[in-house]
Design an enzyme around this catalytic site. Structure first.
Site, PDB file in Angstrom:
ATOM      1  N   TYR A 142      16.104  27.900  13.865  1.00 55.21           N
ATOM      2  CA  TYR A 142      16.416  26.653  14.570  1.00 55.21           C
ATOM      3  C   TYR A 142      17.789  26.696  15.226  1.00 55.21           C
ATOM      4  O   TYR A 142      18.041  25.979  16.192  1.00 55.21           O
ATOM      5  CB  TYR A 142      16.377  25.465  13.594  1.00 55.21           C
ATOM      6  CG  TYR A 142      15.034  24.798  13.491  1.00 55.21           C
ATOM      7  CD1 TYR A 142      13.922  25.511  13.050  1.00 55.21           C
ATOM      8  CD2 TYR A 142      14.869  23.456  13.819  1.00 55.21           C
ATOM      9  CE1 TYR A 142      12.695  24.898  12.940  1.00 55.21           C
ATOM     10  CE2 TYR A 142      13.634  22.836  13.707  1.00 55.21           C
ATOM     11  CZ  TYR A 142      12.553  23.562  13.266  1.00 55.21           C
ATOM     12  OH  TYR A 142      11.339  22.951  13.158  1.00 55.21           O
ATOM     13  N   LYS A 192       8.707  35.938   4.583  1.00 54.59           N
ATOM     14  CA  LYS A 192       7.866  37.047   5.047  1.00 54.59           C
ATOM     15  C   LYS A 192       8.657  38.338   4.849  1.00 54.59           C
ATOM     16  O   LYS A 192       9.041  39.023   5.813  1.00 54.59           O
ATOM     17  CB  LYS A 192       7.486  36.842   6.525  1.00 54.59           C
ATOM     18  CG  LYS A 192       6.448  35.753   6.760  1.00 54.59           C
ATOM     19  CD  LYS A 192       5.029  36.196   6.448  1.00 54.59           C
ATOM     20  CE  LYS A 192       4.501  37.167   7.490  1.00 54.59           C
ATOM     21  NZ  LYS A 192       3.141  37.657   7.101  1.00 54.59           N
ATOM     22  N   ASP A 225       2.549  33.130   4.650  1.00 52.59           N
ATOM     23  CA  ASP A 225       1.167  32.933   5.124  1.00 52.59           C
ATOM     24  C   ASP A 225       0.228  32.745   3.938  1.00 52.59           C
ATOM     25  O   ASP A 225      -0.637  31.866   3.933  1.00 52.59           O
ATOM     26  CB  ASP A 225       0.713  34.088   6.042  1.00 52.59           C
ATOM     27  CG  ASP A 225       0.903  35.466   5.424  1.00 52.59           C
ATOM     28  OD1 ASP A 225       1.643  35.598   4.419  1.00 52.59           O
ATOM     29  OD2 ASP A 225       0.299  36.427   5.943  1.00 52.59           O
ATOM     30  N   ASP A 249       9.161  23.757   7.975  1.00 51.19           N
ATOM     31  CA  ASP A 249       8.637  22.786   8.934  1.00 51.19           C
ATOM     32  C   ASP A 249       7.109  22.814   8.916  1.00 51.19           C
ATOM     33  O   ASP A 249       6.446  21.783   8.821  1.00 51.19           O
ATOM     34  CB  ASP A 249       9.174  23.113  10.333  1.00 51.19           C
ATOM     35  CG  ASP A 249       8.729  22.109  11.368  1.00 51.19           C
ATOM     36  OD1 ASP A 249       8.740  20.906  11.062  1.00 51.19           O
ATOM     37  OD2 ASP A 249       8.364  22.534  12.480  1.00 51.19           O
ATOM     38  N   ASP A 253       4.246  20.090   6.807  1.00 50.16           N
ATOM     39  CA  ASP A 253       3.187  19.319   7.474  1.00 50.16           C
ATOM     40  C   ASP A 253       1.851  19.576   6.793  1.00 50.16           C
ATOM     41  O   ASP A 253       1.036  18.673   6.611  1.00 50.16           O
ATOM     42  CB  ASP A 253       3.077  19.698   8.959  1.00 50.16           C
ATOM     43  CG  ASP A 253       3.848  18.735   9.855  1.00 50.16           C
ATOM     44  OD1 ASP A 253       4.847  18.156   9.368  1.00 50.16           O
ATOM     45  OD2 ASP A 253       3.451  18.560  11.020  1.00 50.16           O
TER      46      ASP A 253
HETATM   47  C1  IPM Z   1      10.571  17.676  11.260  1.00 54.74           C
HETATM   48  C2  IPM Z   1      10.338  17.634  12.741  1.00 54.74           C
HETATM   49  C3  IPM Z   1      11.594  18.147  13.431  1.00 54.74           C
HETATM   50  C4  IPM Z   1      11.754  19.599  13.080  1.00 54.74           C
HETATM   51  C5  IPM Z   1      11.623  17.920  14.936  1.00 54.74           C
HETATM   52  C6  IPM Z   1      11.424  16.475  15.315  1.00 54.74           C
HETATM   53  C7  IPM Z   1      12.913  18.436  15.536  1.00 54.74           C
HETATM   54  O1  IPM Z   1       9.197  18.353  13.069  1.00 54.74           O
HETATM   55  O2  IPM Z   1      11.543  17.057  10.777  1.00 54.74           O
HETATM   56  O3  IPM Z   1       9.771  18.306  10.558  1.00 54.74           O
HETATM   57  O4  IPM Z   1      11.155  20.483  13.707  1.00 54.74           O
HETATM   58  O5  IPM Z   1      12.511  19.871  12.144  1.00 54.74           O
HETATM   59 MG    MG Z   2       8.066  19.037  11.394  1.00 55.87          MG
END
Ligand code: IPM
Ligand code: MG
Length: 368
Positions: A142, A192, A225, A249, A253
């Site tokens: 990042y 990884k 993975d 990240d 999710d």
């Molecule tokens: C998160 C989001 C952020 C990230 C974005 C909005 C920059 O996806 O907090 O998970 O990628 O970290």
């Molecule tokens: Mg995110």
């Protein structure tokens, strides 16, 4: 002693709507628990860009550095999609994370009993699920240099750099081990190491910190993975997962979806302790600004409310009140109250964002 201080950055889309419900709970804490917060509000994301031409004004950044904790709603919206990369709403959030040095991002994925049917997985795979992903938040790909889009020969090349120092890995590993000790005492580290040098170093440093400082915690390592696959196969094998910024990240999710609703999940981003002993901290829901439902009363305020509960626990040592809020949320769900995101295929009548906030306040009152 001075009142605890909060900076509220409600942001864009549904951010202000869900934050309005948190403000009710802050008011409730003052009225019923005699805890008064000094609250300041400011702009972040697209709304800050509209006013100042930048997604986070320097004055706002300075305020964030001074308060005990920042509460953030959400940033972004389609009207900002074509802005220059440097002023996109997300850059405001990334600046806060970086300049406050919030290296440890706690993302719990907890499945509420009343919602186990909403998961895309079978009920027995997710019922009772309670894991936390600790995502490194201030380094890795990042932020690594070099980065950019360059011209090489007659074509463009896009470059980002995955970069981790030992100390960056060590500090997030420590925060994962500390957290595990307060839970089921298990950490699984994901990288990884089979293809990336940064992954090899990650694995070595996590192991070293474990052996020297946390030998009592059960540590395992997994390629990221495989970790994604295991999360979907049998998520209850995990307690705390520690991983880098990008894998965190993606994996968070994935973990969020297991629980049935992204609208339910809070997060805490923590840095080093300040002079008063409290960690630098920012709390935000895992979900985004959901511009498609902004202003319709459909947003679920629970993730934002649970983020405030995390603030009480991690910044203010008010674990009892944090648990009280979490119980109140469980209660309204068990009573069958649902916002639109929690409606099953056979329907039912959803309640609005405000009604959900009010129901949680009523459950809090009943808890006294
Ligand atoms: C998160 C989001 C952020 C990230 C974005 C909005 C920059 O996806 O907090 O998970 O990628 O970290
Ligand atoms: Mg995110």
């Amino acid at each position: 002693m001075a009142n605890p201080s909060l900076l509220i950055l409600a942001g864009d889309g549904i951010g202000p709507e869900v934050m309005a419900e948190v403000k009710k709970i802050i008011g409730w804490m003052g009225a019923k628990r005699s805890v008064t917060f000094d609250v300041t509000e400011d702009l972040v994301g697209g709304c800050a860009y509209d006013k100042h031409g930048v997604p986070l004004h320097d004055d706002t950044m300075a305020k964030a550095q001074e308060v005990d904790a920042v509460l953030l709603g959400a940033v972004g919206g389609p009207q900002y999609d074509n802005l220059d990369f440097s002023v996109k709403p997300e850059r405001g959030l990334l600046r806060l994370r970086k300049e406050m040095d919030l290296f440890s991002n706690l993302r719990p994925a907890q499945c509420f009993d009343a919602l186990a049917d909403f998961s895309s997985l079978k009920k027995d795979v997710v019922a009772g699920l309670d894991i936390v992903i600790v995502r490194e938040l201030t380094s890795g790909v990042y932020f690594g240099e070099p980065r950019g889009i360059f011209v090489e020969g007659n074509e463009r090349v896009g470059i980002n750099t995955q970069r981790y120092t030992e100390s960056e890995i060590a500090r997030v590993a420590r925060s994962a081990f500390e957290l595990a000790r307060k839970r089921a005492n298990k950490v699984c580290s994901m990288e990884k190491a089979n293809v990336m040098e940064s992954g090899i170093l990650w694995r070595e440093v996590v192991q070293e910190i474990h052996d020297k400082e946390y030998p009592d915690v059960a540590l395992s390592h997994m390629y990221a993975d495989n970790g994604a696959m295991q999360l979907v196969r049998w998520p209850k094998q995990f307690d705390v997962i520690v991983t880098d910024n990008l894998f965190g990240d993606v994996l968070s999710d994935c973990a969020a979806m297991l629980t049935g609703s992204l609208g339910m999940l809070p997060s805490a981003s923590l840095g080093a302790p300040m002079a008063n002993g409290r960690p630098k901290a920012l709390y935000e829901p895992v979900h985004g600004s959901a511009p498609d439902i902004a202003g319709t009363g459909k947003a679920n305020p629970i993730a934002c409310i649970l983020s405030f509960a995390m603030a009480l626990r991690y910044s203010f040592d008010m674990g009892e009140d944090a648990a009280r809020i979490e119980k109140a949320v469980e209660k309204v769900l068990a009573d069958g109250l649902r916002t639109a995101d929690l409606m099953g295929p056979d329907g039912g009548t959803p309640i609005t964002t405000t009604q959900m906030g009010d129901a949680i306040i009523a459950a809090l009152d009943a808890s006294l």
